[in-house]
Design an enzyme around this catalytic site. Structure first.
Site, PDB file in Angstrom:
ATOM      1  N   ASP A 138      -6.310  -0.924  -0.044  1.00 39.69           N
ATOM      2  CA  ASP A 138      -6.775   0.281   0.631  1.00 39.69           C
ATOM      3  C   ASP A 138      -8.228   0.101   1.084  1.00 39.69           C
ATOM      4  OD1 ASP A 138      -6.222   3.387   0.967  1.00 39.69           O
ATOM      5  OD2 ASP A 138      -8.245   3.156   0.166  1.00 39.69           O
ATOM      6  N   TRP A 197       0.835  -1.203   0.000  1.00 44.49           N
ATOM      7  CA  TRP A 197       0.000   0.000   0.000  1.00 44.49           C
ATOM      8  C   TRP A 197       0.871   1.254   0.000  1.00 44.49           C
ATOM      9  CZ3 TRP A 197      -0.341   4.381   2.922  1.00 44.49           C
ATOM     10  CH2 TRP A 197      -1.410   5.218   2.662  1.00 44.49           C
ATOM     11  N   TYR A 253       1.008   3.919  -2.988  1.00 42.97           N
ATOM     12  CA  TYR A 253       0.555   5.289  -2.770  1.00 42.97           C
ATOM     13  C   TYR A 253       1.655   6.281  -3.139  1.00 42.97           C
ATOM     14  CZ  TYR A 253      -1.706   9.257  -0.461  1.00 42.97           C
ATOM     15  OH  TYR A 253      -2.293  10.472  -0.203  1.00 42.97           O
TER      16      TYR A 253
END
Length: 495
Positions: A451, A431, A435
């Protein structure tokens, strides 16, 4: 000319004939009889087909001897969205040139960052853009000089060097070649009035197509970190302000939320810089933060064809995927945001800034610092954060990796290599790496499957992770639609 190239030019001429602004920045139109080049949407009388030649960049048109149109100002057109999508040598090179690397480090420095020889970089850029790195940087310098001439009271000699020119003679020759006027004539009566130094440099940052400003300003406001960011005003009339850490100094960027109706295809921006040489770099970083070079038509065409996203895409035309004004800062913020709420992440960020950020020479309203440099965090205790030891170790490890180049997140970074390097650091999982890739590296095709907001958004739209394959190469924009769908569903339940 091949049949394929001829058909492409015919379609480009149709776009020019209809003054189609969707193609502004994607190609440029040069008219042989006038010696002028324009953006496709130029309001001037459409030239005859036989008198028109098309160029893939403003630099290529300038290199061929054409000067910029005074009506449509093609040098202010939004950048081609292609360079955001592409992760190859040319795409990375274009992003680095936009960030001012050629002016600061030369073509050799550009090539070294890309891992190729100067000859290879020049050849590939010339093949695809009709101009090499020197010509592309020259076009950018000319635009920067025009902005400074027309918005500041700086002496012309200072502007020459602030824009990146090596000499006043080179500056004068370039301005005459590109704009068919001397610097003094270009300045005319448009120079800024006395007191400009306090007012900053006013700019209009162009974008193509619809722009979902409310969602972008909402996104930034919810994540704003006190000390380096602030948003004032009410929705529809907000002003977003933030500090910038730049190659030659620091700056403050102010971007105003446009009114919902009757606004042109731009965002009003004002830059306050301690060193004017940072102007072009600051502009590019604000453009990346607000995702101003996106192609909303291409995004809507792909995502709007999906039955799950058709309604959200229609409801929010021009939804953007905000990037980052500082890639290294964004990476640190991603770690701060692991497994905590947005408000908690913002509080942690404010604590970090107050303890380790570099103070501005003088506070600018509530803006007091620039974000801490990676090297500062590499050896910091970070006790002020009140975080688990493992998370603090991750922050220090990330700071060290950014400082020593183990992880590279500059404008020309290889996205795949950067993600692999991030995943090799303890405490950084899929994640966080994804991101960072989406925001710090501006990748338009990242799907954050793990997410929580994405999962809730998929559920709200009746979609599943497998559906995301059909959303390539615009999955980052799909993620924002999913986040919005999840927020709307929660709000509906609360009502």
């Amino acid at each position: 000319m091949t049949d394929t190239a001829s058909r492409l030019d015919d379609s480009r001429y149709q776009a020019v004939s209809s003054r189609d602004a969707r193609f502004d920045g994607e190609f440029f139109t040069a008219v042989k009889t006038t010696g002028i080049y324009c953006r496709p949407s130029c309001p001037a009388v459409t030239p005859k087909r036989r008198n028109v030649h098309f160029y893939p960049s403003a630099a290529a048109a300038q290199r061929a001897g054409f000067r910029a149109c005074r009506r449509c100002r093609p040098d202010t057109a939004p950048g081609s969205a292609e360079w955001n999508v592409r992760a190859d040598l040319v795409g990375r090179a274009v992003r680095l040139i936009g960030d001012g690397v050629v002016d600061r480090e030369g073509v050799a420095g550009l090539a070294a960052r890309l891992g190729y020889s100067s000859r290879q970089v020049n050849r590939q850029l010339t093949e695809e853009l009709g101009a090499g790195p020197v010509a592309l940087a020259r076009a950018q310098r000319a635009h920067t000089a025009r902005v400074l001439l027309q918005t500041t009271v700086m002496p012309v000699t200072e502007i020459a060097f602030a824009a990146g020119f090596a000499s006043v003679r080179q500056f004068n020759d370039t301005i005459r070649a590109v704009y068919a006027r001397t610097p003094s004539e270009l300045r005319g009566r448009s120079g800024a009035p006395a007191g400009h130094a306090r007012a900053g440099v006013p700019l209009r940052l162009a974008h193509r197509g619809p722009y979902a400003a409310r969602q972008v300003f909402d996104f930034l406001e919810r994540r704003a970190i006190a000390g380096i960011e602030e948003t004032t005003g009410t929705p529809g009339a907000r002003l977003y302000r933030r500090t910038l850490r730049l190659p030659y100094g620091t700056g403050v960027a102010e971007v105003r939320e446009p009114a919902a109706a009757g606004h042109g295809d731009w965002l009003d921006c004002r830059l306050h810089l301690t060193d004017p040489r940072d102007l072009s770099t600051a502009v590019q970083r604000v453009r990346r933060l607000f995702d101003l070079d996106a192609d909303p038509y291409a995004v809507a065409e792909r995502l709007g064809a999906d039955p799950h996203l058709r309604a959200p895409v229609a409801a929010r035309p021009g939804l953007r995927s905000p990037g980052a004004a500082d890639a290294e800062e964004q990476a640190v913020r991603a770690v701060l945001g692991q497994q905590v709420s947005l408000s908690a992440a913002a509080k942690l960020g404010a604590t970090l800034v107050a303890a380790y950020g570099k103070p501005l020479a003088a506070p600018d309203g509530t803006l007091t610092h620039v974000f801490p440099e990676p090297a500062t965090l590499a050896d910091a205790a970070l006790d002020e954060l009140g975080m688990p030891d493992a998370r603090r170790r991750t922050l220090r490890t990330l700071g060290r990796a950014l400082a020593d180049g183990t992880v590279r997140l500059d404008a020309g970074a290889d996205r795949e290599a950067a993600e692999r390097a991030l995943l090799g650091l303890p405490g950084i999982g899929p994640w966080t790496a994804g991101y960072i890739r989406m925001r710090a590296l501006g990748d338009p095709d990242v799907f954050l499957q793990g997410d929580a907001g994405v999962r809730h958004g998929l559920a709200a739209l009746g979609a599943g992770p497998a559906d995301a394959e059909a959303w390539r190469p615009w999955r980052s924009y799909a993620v924002h639609h999913l986040w919005t769908a999840a927020t709307d569903r929660t709000a509906a339940k609360d009502d």
